[in-house]
Design an enzyme around this catalytic site. Structure first.
Site, PDB file in Angstrom:
ATOM      1  N   GLU A  80       0.844  -1.576   0.297  1.00 11.97           N
ATOM      2  CA  GLU A  80       0.223   0.118   0.166  1.00 11.97           C
ATOM      3  C   GLU A  80       0.271   0.671  -0.100  1.00 11.97           C
ATOM      4  O   GLU A  80       0.638   2.708  -0.410  1.00 11.97           O
ATOM      5  CB  GLU A  80      -0.980  -0.159   1.156  1.00 11.97           C
ATOM      6  CG  GLU A  80      -2.012  -1.003   1.414  1.00 11.97           C
ATOM      7  CD  GLU A  80      -3.130  -0.885   0.651  1.00 11.97           C
ATOM      8  OE1 GLU A  80      -3.261   0.101  -0.690  1.00 11.97           O
ATOM      9  OE2 GLU A  80      -3.762  -1.964  -0.248  1.00 11.97           O
ATOM     10  N   ASP A  82      -4.300 -10.324  -8.207  1.00 16.29           N
ATOM     11  CA  ASP A  82      -4.662  -9.433  -9.341  1.00 16.29           C
ATOM     12  C   ASP A  82      -3.407  -8.404  -9.645  1.00 16.29           C
ATOM     13  O   ASP A  82      -3.033  -8.327 -11.431  1.00 16.29           O
ATOM     14  CB  ASP A  82      -6.572  -7.993  -8.654  1.00 16.29           C
ATOM     15  CG  ASP A  82      -5.163  -7.851  -7.864  1.00 16.29           C
ATOM     16  OD1 ASP A  82      -4.673  -7.457  -6.928  1.00 16.29           O
ATOM     17  OD2 ASP A  82      -6.718  -7.322  -6.959  1.00 16.29           O
ATOM     18  N   GLU A 123     -17.990  -7.551  -2.438  1.00 15.21           N
ATOM     19  CA  GLU A 123     -16.940  -7.617  -2.712  1.00 15.21           C
ATOM     20  C   GLU A 123     -16.322  -9.638  -3.345  1.00 15.21           C
ATOM     21  O   GLU A 123     -16.168  -9.330  -3.900  1.00 15.21           O
ATOM     22  CB  GLU A 123     -16.156  -7.562  -1.529  1.00 15.21           C
ATOM     23  CG  GLU A 123     -16.091  -6.605  -0.731  1.00 15.21           C
ATOM     24  CD  GLU A 123     -14.796  -6.321  -0.999  1.00 15.21           C
ATOM     25  OE1 GLU A 123     -14.079  -5.752  -0.850  1.00 15.21           O
ATOM     26  OE2 GLU A 123     -14.652  -5.403  -2.963  1.00 15.21           O
ATOM     27  N   GLU A 172     -12.786  -0.376  -9.683  1.00 10.39           N
ATOM     28  CA  GLU A 172     -12.466  -1.572 -10.619  1.00 10.39           C
ATOM     29  C   GLU A 172     -12.789  -1.361 -12.035  1.00 10.39           C
ATOM     30  O   GLU A 172     -12.725  -1.395 -13.360  1.00 10.39           O
ATOM     31  CB  GLU A 172     -12.180  -2.640 -10.313  1.00 10.39           C
ATOM     32  CG  GLU A 172     -10.100  -2.777  -9.570  1.00 10.39           C
ATOM     33  CD  GLU A 172     -10.422  -2.191  -7.450  1.00 10.39           C
ATOM     34  OE1 GLU A 172      -9.416  -2.627  -7.843  1.00 10.39           O
ATOM     35  OE2 GLU A 172     -11.950  -2.074  -7.651  1.00 10.39           O
ATOM     36  N   THR A 213      -1.404   1.055 -10.287  1.00 15.07           N
ATOM     37  CA  THR A 213      -2.596  -0.081  -9.675  1.00 15.07           C
ATOM     38  C   THR A 213      -3.619   0.826  -9.156  1.00 15.07           C
ATOM     39  O   THR A 213      -4.485   0.759  -8.437  1.00 15.07           O
ATOM     40  CB  THR A 213      -2.099  -1.088  -9.303  1.00 15.07           C
ATOM     41  OG1 THR A 213      -3.812  -2.110  -8.899  1.00 15.07           O
ATOM     42  CG2 THR A 213      -1.882  -0.929  -7.770  1.00 15.07           C
TER      43      THR A 213
END
Length: 578
Positions: free
Chosen positions: A117, A258, A351, A372, A475
């Site tokens: 992160e 991902d 989710e 997304e 991302t």
């Protein structure tokens, strides 16, 4: 029974009021200008609420109108929102925030931070803002983009992450203490995405600073994952970074995996690296062979290919956008439309969504305003111009405003079935969700530049071109200008090497006969006259090793620790409370 027969045909759509600018009975497409203004208003409602109620904490708590630290006490929302300000055209606030961050953000703190992160949000956000500073009217220092205060901040933050990579495999720990390095009792189990999501930021950092250590560690981590794939070409969800053994063996394209696939493609484009693209294309074959069923993607056992979880995760909705980047538009649109039916059913993406049952999974019914599906719509609209993609953007604006807007910002939707809210507004709402919505409805934004305009910048290494387009989003949706990677020499030694070799080339042409008589001893050639000398690979390697030895963090000696984590069925790691 064919898989598609398990999917319910009837889906309950959330009925939302249509505003002016939405499609009417005649099916006209949403008005981009109308929704562009709506998205901008959404941004400022959330952004102003953060500044008034939560700064300098990381994130806003919109139900109690206060703030809290979540990922490391960096004023994270401010960093994450900075490049969005410029995309929305607010140069004055961009300039103000740059000053605020320089004065208030400190990475020399005793905080346990997520390596993943911190990289995507902090390092990525600072790098993007650094490269956009001149466009935003910031008075940049001499040598920009090869130097600058935001670049130095990004480098400082990234150096705090380097101790995590000092493992026997080169794959990083998931958490690092910014002051002390990796804690002795830190779990060695890291998710696949937490290992393979560094090449975009770290290669950019190496190119701008001239220090190869960042790109080097990112490439090693990518290669170790590649070498750890199963015989059928799949990777699992979590791996032990000390032993290289897979701990969670579910293979798919969603949570925990991902952005590893995303960064193989984006790293290949950013660096023009054929090997990274070849790696992704091999994975893509295995993913199609073992996980795809009627344009849905399931979770399977990585060694056998048998289905382990027939669920769609909201994080998987990036996949159609990634497919568009490799030109696979038809498959991308079919998968996108599957995901869009889920959005229509709930007014957001839960989710987890059980595909055979056509409903949410228990305790995974929430929607934290993730970007997304909107991200994929933006990419696909740029590729196709299909108005269906604008309709998704319209639905997203209407849903988010109706369900999650509160007095102090926008709240995470805790349960899409009854629209209960949770007291959190993730920083990615301003970094990604709002940004992709705005870019979907703003076809002339500078981000979409097709190369028709650009800026010529003089650097210490010559002239370079910036702002011509082709931005690569990390991302966390922080755009990186790929041209910037060519503005700064990777190492000053390389500049000298090229210059020396060119001088020697012309010297050889002038003195060919004399050099032909010259014999070579154990050292490099030395011409009998003139100031030029041949480049010595041995001496260069020795100098580079000495330089890197000063830069590298000492190897950590980690005692053997019992593994005290529990692996949930769905591949996530939950630490014991003891």
């Amino acid at each position: 029974m064919p898989f598609r027969q398990l999917i319910p045909l009837g889906l309950l759509c959330v009925l939302l009021p249509l505003h002016h600018g939405a499609p009417g009975p005649d099916g006209t497409a949403p008005d981009p200008a109308h929704y562009r203004d709506r998205v901008k208003a959404m941004f400022y409602h959330a952004y102003d609420s953060y500044l008034e109620n939560a700064f300098p904490f990381d994130e806003l708590r919109p139900l109690t109108c206060d703030g809290h630290d979540t990922w490391g006490s960096f004023s994270l929302t401010l960093i994450d929102a900075l490049d969005t300000l410029l995309i929305l055209g607010n140069v004055s606030e961009f300039q103000r925030v740059v000053e605020v961050l320089q004065d208030n953000v400190d990475f020399d703190i005793d905080v346990n931070a997520s390596v993943f992160e911190t990289n995507i949000r902090v390092v990525g956000g600072l790098l993007s803002a650094h490269l956009l500073s001149k466009k935003a009217g910031v008075e940049v220092e001499a040598g920009w983009p090869c130097s600058g205060p935001l670049l130095r901040m990004a480098e400082e933050a990234a150096r705090k992450l380097l101790p995590a990579f000092q493992t026997p495999t080169g794959m990083p720990y998931g958490t690092v203490n910014l002051l002390h390095g990796v804690n002795p009792g830190e779990t060695p189990v890291t998710c696949t995405a937490g290992i393979g999501t560094f090449i975009v930021e770290f290669a950019t950092l190496s190119s701008l600073t001239g220090d190869p250590v960042f790109e080097d560690v990112a490439r090693v981590a990518l290669m170790r994952l590649w070498e750890s794939r199963s015989d059928i070409g799949l990777v699992g969800n979590h791996i032990d970074v000390l032993t290289g053994k897979w701990v969670a063996q579910d293979a798919g394209i969603g949570a925990g995996v991902d952005s590893y696939f995303e960064y193989l493609v984006k790293g290949a484009i950013l660096l023009q690296d054929k090997k990274l693209m070849a790696m992704f294309l091999e994975y893509n074959k295995a993913i199609r062979n073992y996980t795809r069923f009627d344009d849905w993607y399931l979770w399977v056992q990585m060694y056998k290919g048998t289905v382990s979880m027939p669920v769609f995760q909201s994080l998987e909705a990036y996949w159609p956008g990634l497919q568009s980047l490799i030109g696979d538009i038809d498959n991308a649109m079919r998968t996108f439309l599957n995901y869009y039916t889920v959005w229509k059913q709930f007014g957001g993406l839960p989710e987890f969504y059980n595909i055979p049952q056509g409903y949410t999974v228990e305790k995974r019914e929430g929607y934290p305003l993730r970007p997304e599906l909107i991200e994929s719509a933006m990419y696909l609209y740029r590729a196709t111009g299909d108005p269906t993609l604008l309709e998704l953007g319209r639905d997203a604006v209407e849903s988010i405003e109706k369900i999650s807007k509160v007095e102090c910002g926008f709240a995470t939707i805790k349960d899409l079935r009854d629209h209960k809210l949770d007291n959190r507004m993730e920083s990615f709402f301003l970094a990604e969700t709002v940004k992709y919505l705005y870019l979907l409805f703003d076809p002339t934004n500078f981000i979409h530049n097709n190369g028709s305009t650009f800026d010529a910048v003089i650097t210490p290494y010559g002239e370079c071109i910036l702002g011509a387009g082709g931005y690569i989003f990390n991302t966390e949706a922080h755009p990186i200008d790929p041209a910037a990677l060519h503005c700064c020499r990777r190492l000053k030694e390389e500049q000298w090497e090229v210059e020396d070799l060119m001088r020697e080339f012309y010297s050889l042409k002038r003195n060919r006969s004399r050099f032909q008589k010259k014999t070579v001893s154990s050292g490099p050639w030395e011409p009998s006259a003139g100031p030029e000398t041949f480049f010595s690979p041995e001496k260069h390697d020795q100098a580079r090793e000495k330089k890197l030895a000063k830069q590298k963090v000492p190897l950590l000696s980690c005692p053997s620790q019992p593994f005290t984590s529990k692996l949930a069925l769905l591949g996530q790691v939950f630490l014991d409370s003891s």
